[in-house]
Scaffold this active site. Sequence first.
Site: not given
Length: 510
Positions: A64, A171, A201, A205, A239, A258, A263, A361
């Site tokens: 936009r 995703k 993704h 790897k 993470e 997530d 994964h 996380k």
Amino acid sequence: MPTDYVNPLRDPRDKRLPRIAGPSGIVIFGVTGDLSRKKLMPAIYDLANRGLLPPGFALVGFARRDWANEDFSKVVHDAVREYARTPFSEEVWRHLAEGFRFVQGSFGDDDAFDTLAATLADLDRVRGTGGNHAFYFSIPPGAFPVVLQQLRRSGLADPHGDEWRRVVIEKPFGHDLASAQELNGIVNDVFPSESVFRIDHYLGKETVQNLLALRFANQLYEPIWNANYVDHVQITMAEDIGIGGRAGYYDGIGAARDVIQNHLLQLLALTAMEEPVSFSPAQLRTEKVKVLSAVRLPADLSASTARGQYAGGWQGGQKVIGYLQEEGISRSSTTETYAAVKLLVDTRRWAGVPFYLRTGKRLGKRVTEIAVVFKRAPHLPFSYTDTEELGSNALVIRVQPDEGVTIRFGSKVPGPAMEVRDVNMDFSYGQSFTEASPEAYERLILDVLLGEPSLFPQDEEVELSWRILDPVEAHWARQRGGVDQYVSGTWGPASADAMMARDGRTWRRP
Ligand code: BG6
């Protein structure tokens, strides 16, 4: 077509030859987002820099913002300068940027899509993109139907003759089985399944692809890769970061949807599947589907799952806030930022071997690994004290950041006693190979342009993964009392340790 392009295919022995994409272009929807800036734009530049994109390549941004082509080009330039993996080459950049265009509009705007169609037709003429275009959906699933409908209406979904049109989907692919099936229906209504590329993704790897080499190119591991020798498998994706600016996406989704749904279940599939007849996309998929179909949740989900939410704490010497204090998160959110689940694989190879998957996380450090932990030797002809420091043998595939493979085994401690202690034998990519690993997105974008679907999960795999996760989500939704907290910088909630302790095991501390 520009004249100053240097053909990188000079040496006939050049291994890149078969992997260079033909004339084509990519249109990114959601081009102003983080993924586009941090991953897609740099990956496209890196591919160009490695000589893997055709001279007739084009990149079109659709959003936009009131941008001219030059503004878009500047945004890509800044992203490349900040995030590209390979050095900046003025010459490569200049040639690549000649193929950049920006189309302004919203998804509901017919005129904007007509302009997009005209822009692509023009690129086919002046840039030589050959009518081959990939539409990259880096947008929320809620926007899929309208964009797909626009692509159909404007004729962009219909290739002529030898041309191709493909759709690339980021995703989350749905939030449960029913929504994934609905989404698959909507996408397949406009694009045939062979033109749909769903991104996970992790599959791009190098270390994940190496799992196939490790398992199927060697004789060493296969004989022990089964329930006779393996005690259990731990798949960890930890993470150290928090949710950053992604509150809008993350809240209500949580760690399991997530990361585990995609994964980690893909890593499980590659670890546990049988040898495919060949590495053709269909054969690979067949084996992954077989193993995902055999995955079973234990009956007692309270005992075999755990979840938590990060509280404030210290990370890398910095004071960090808790999830509930993050901007955009409701103070009463019960979204989990840590999830662990125990799964069983009902096949002859894996009968009785638990696969423990965990992700979180703000954990102790950033590390992704697959640890195959072996049973103890059936008999130890040593005194108990001599083997006190001997653990279980393990083979650890270090996916990131220190990519490689570690084998842990017992060795004699030098000295007069027969004392045995764990030692590690390491293979490290950095030491064994001179070339650096490409980023996952480089590999995957190139595969889209080449029409190579092996590394993209098909609808059936996505649906099977939701089938595994849905009961866990339903169980958590029924639980009263909210979600456990864990201090940032630690290894997750106490309930996750308790889950392992019930099985007489402990999580690895990578
Ligand atoms: C994404 C998740 O798929 O993977 C993010 O949505 C996560 O939450 C990211 O941070 C991690 O990717 P990587 O490649 O850095 O391990």
